[in-house]
Motif scaffolding. Structure first.
Motif, mmCIF file in Angstrom:
data_model
loop_
_atom_site.group_PDB
_atom_site.id
_atom_site.type_symbol
_atom_site.label_atom_id
_atom_site.label_comp_id
_atom_site.label_asym_id
_atom_site.label_seq_id
_atom_site.Cartn_x
_atom_site.Cartn_y
_atom_site.Cartn_z
ATOM 1 N N LEU A 1 0.793 -1.269 -0.279
ATOM 2 C CA LEU A 1 0.062 -0.512 -0.263
ATOM 3 C C LEU A 1 0.466 1.088 -0.399
ATOM 4 N N PRO B 1 -5.899 2.052 -2.672
ATOM 5 C CA PRO B 1 -6.167 0.968 -3.484
ATOM 6 C C PRO B 1 -6.742 0.722 -4.463
ATOM 7 N N TYR C 1 -9.876 -1.135 -6.679
ATOM 8 C CA TYR C 1 -11.053 -1.413 -5.485
ATOM 9 C C TYR C 1 -12.107 -0.388 -5.590
ATOM 10 N N TRP D 1 -13.367 2.404 -2.480
ATOM 11 C CA TRP D 1 -12.589 1.902 -0.979
ATOM 12 C C TRP D 1 -13.806 2.042 -0.174
ATOM 13 N N ILE E 1 -14.042 -1.588 0.963
ATOM 14 C CA ILE E 1 -13.241 -1.908 1.976
ATOM 15 C C ILE E 1 -13.678 -1.013 3.225
ATOM 16 N N LYS F 1 -5.587 -6.868 4.739
ATOM 17 C CA LYS F 1 -4.911 -7.342 4.113
ATOM 18 C C LYS F 1 -6.167 -8.732 4.039
ATOM 19 N N LEU G 1 -8.706 -6.741 1.227
ATOM 20 C CA LEU G 1 -8.250 -6.834 0.477
ATOM 21 C C LEU G 1 -8.187 -8.180 -0.798
ATOM 22 N N LYS G 2 -7.876 -8.982 0.412
ATOM 23 C CA LYS G 2 -8.528 -10.411 -0.152
ATOM 24 C C LYS G 2 -9.980 -10.541 -0.502
ATOM 25 N N CYS H 1 -12.734 -8.442 -0.689
ATOM 26 C CA CYS H 1 -13.423 -7.075 -1.482
ATOM 27 C C CYS H 1 -13.152 -7.457 -3.073
ATOM 28 N N LYS I 1 -12.339 -6.799 -6.784
ATOM 29 C CA LYS I 1 -11.490 -6.067 -7.469
ATOM 30 C C LYS I 1 -12.577 -5.511 -8.666
#
Lengths: 391, 391
Positions: free
Chosen positions: B306, B326, B329, B331, B334, B380, B383-384, B386, B388
């Motif tokens: 990040l 990021p 994504y 936000w 997230i 982490k 990000l896995k 959510c 993409k």
């Protein structure tokens, strides 16, 4: 390189100690455990959905307690004084005419606030303990043609409950907003915002509502909003700007709320709980209870030979009683004797009533016959033990 | 005859429910039990000697945390925003020149407030995430000759910690007051009011101090008081008028306090306790801890791939970290995933940083390596899980 030159203060090493006291002055009043506990819940975010829901609940509660359907109903994030300022800051533009009824401290304060905002202030003045007839008010409205008329429903400095009937209609006849300060009267005497054509009304959390001080319910009529949202100039205060407050409180009909300031989250919890407690009893029962307890109190005082400061029965504020400072005594000695001996706060006068009266507030949960008996006993005791001057 | 037409709201019949949450946004932060308990002590009067003593303790605590000997040191009875307004309302008269450093939302807000007061506002502007050199500031001071210069030490909307060294001296060279917003920086980065020639500084209760929102420490230098108490016009706000506040807080050297407004008694309790907790650790240790935890956090974020929004290391606000949203994504997804799955608040951007960043606040008791690990794990996980986007 910065260096620490102011040492840690020793006073902060002592644990915080706060006495338990009967809060029978004109406010803050005692806060019951249920409301204290609500305020002690974990702090969440000022924009979290749970908090927005709590704010919605507060809004409904305020609509109920003021008996209004105004969507523009919310709590100011500060004490009743800031609510007064919020009413003026939003409604008045420089050069606007404002009429203030002055029969005690709150009229004086309203005048001060209106003057700071550059409005042209006119007043009608009555001596402490007195009030105005509708004819006097109409005369002044017709003479000065103000955009706003301010009246304290409860003048806690003198103990006057001002009649409200017909005044809203008079104001509207002269195209004037009717602003009512109900900080000291709310919950203890009838007030129905919509039925009484009131345009702005506010109160504080720390009186009949029995919450800690720091939040202040307020509501604005459609007529008030018309004036406010068609101003030519921005209100001088960002913190009290109703456009921003309306958005934070979801009063503007828009789906999303906009961040304005960080609301006093814990204060909102206790305010919500105080509204819930109040609604459980209900408005009419609260009015009735405060009225009856006040009557019982006033009779007890007169039986003791004490005199009530407000002559006319119907103009006596049920929540705050003003007693003529007993002849031959120092009122300060009475007050401090009662505080020391009975752990009980009663208060002296304020502003124009300073030195003239003792003030006793029995508000919300404090308004009971048992508490009246306690105050009467304390007063009797004080009159026995305090020095009688030889004058 | 008045009749009740608005029924009791059903929503108030539900018990108040508040979740326990990790408050890792830019504030309010978590309030530890000791401070919550202090706020739950019995409410006493706003002029009772015990409360005046608590206010004196608060004053000493604020003098310590800002490292100042200013007698004109107190807490505003509202959030940090009102403290900002208090600084401007008292110092600025219509027509006065004000210079505002705008590198994020707080500069924008200060500009708005100054404009409402009728001052002539000039700005220096930097893009979100950037800050100003002393040369740029001096150039503007020399060009505009303002009576007041506003700078946010901690620009929480962008995560910038603004350097302070030498700016106070520059301001005084140009006969200008130096006003610093330390709401988001206080306690996490060095600031010594007297040594750094700051004329007005304020913060909020709900950040590093870990108290509930609703009170705001503020201090005024002798130089600021000179300007304020020699105004030609009254400040437009009665509620924020420093003359009245100074009397209520006993800052004016007079023996007796004058009633001004009903202070947020419970809020004063929790503020005092938060200052006591803070003083126990001490300023230097708090700065050091926040700095180290922020470094550890920033390294962890970069290890995850990040990016930090603020390029220059020394200009990163330790208490509020801004992470570049990021790539690929949403936000918002997230943020809400982390809130839902980890009971943990992190926040999006605000004002000029909206949509650009995620913001994580680790303030006061929340500033620990354990909490950093918790946030990193949550990020982490988000990000896995959510979506993409396929863009």
């Amino acid at each position: 390189m910065l260096s620490i030159s102011i040492p840690r203060p020793k006073c902060l090493q002592k644990p915080l100690a706060v006495p338990q006291r009967h809060m029978f002055g004109p406010g803050p009043s005692n806060v019951p455990p249920r409301i204290i506990e609500a305020g002690a819940k974990p702090v969440i975010g000022h924009m979290h959905p749970e908090l927005l829901q709590i704010m919605d609940d507060i809004k409904s509660g305020i609509q109920y307690i003021f008996q209004t359907q105004n969507p523009m109903t919310l709590a100011v994030s500060s004490t009743g004084h800031s609510a007064m300022e919020c009413a003026f800051v939003n409604s008045v533009e420089p050069g606007d005419g404002v009429l203030v009824a002055v029969n005690g401290l709150w009229g004086e304060r309203a005048m001060d606030i209106a003057e700071r905002l550059g409005s042209r202030v006119n007043t009608i003045v009555a001596p402490p303990g007195a009030f105005f007839s509708n004819a006097e008010i109409e005369q002044a409205l017709s003479k000065y043609r103000p955009v706003m008329f301010f009246l304290a429903h409860g003048e806690s400095s003198t103990g006057v409950l001002h009649p409200l009937d017909g005044i809203g209609q008079l104001c509207h006849k002269y195209n004037c907003l009717f602003v009512v300060d109900s900080v000291a009267s709310f919950g203890s005497a009838p007030l129905c915002m919509d039925q009484q054509d009131i345009d702005i009304v506010y109160t504080g959390s720390q009186k009949v509502l029995n919450a800690p001080p720091g939040t202040a319910p307020i509501s604005f009529s459609e007529r008030a909003c018309q004036k406010i949202f068609n101003r030519k100039t921005k209100p001088v205060s960002f913190a009290l700007d109703l456009k921003w407050l309306a958005s934070y409180w979801g009063c503007d009909g828009k789906p999303s709320r906009v961040y304005h300031h960080t609301g006093p989250v814990s204060g909102f919890y206790s305010l919500r709980e105080s509204l819930a407690v109040f609604a459980e009893e209900g408005l009419e029962k609260s009015w009735e209870r405060h009225g009856k307890v006040a009557e019982y109190f006033h009779a007890g005082l007169e039986n003791m030979g004490l005199k009530l400061f407000v002559k006319e029965k119907k103009a006596r504020l049920p929540a705050v009683t003003t007693i003529v400072a007993p002849h031959g005594y120092d009122w300060k000695e009475i007050q401090s004797y009662i505080m020391k001996t009975h752990d009980l706060e009663i208060s002296g006068g304020l502003g124009p009533s300073a030195g003239l009266v003792l003030r006793v507030g029995l508000m919300g949960c404090n308004s009971t016959k048992e508490n009246v008996d306690m105050v009467l006993a304390a007063l009797k005791d004080a009159l026995k033990h305090c020095h009688k001057s030889k004058v």
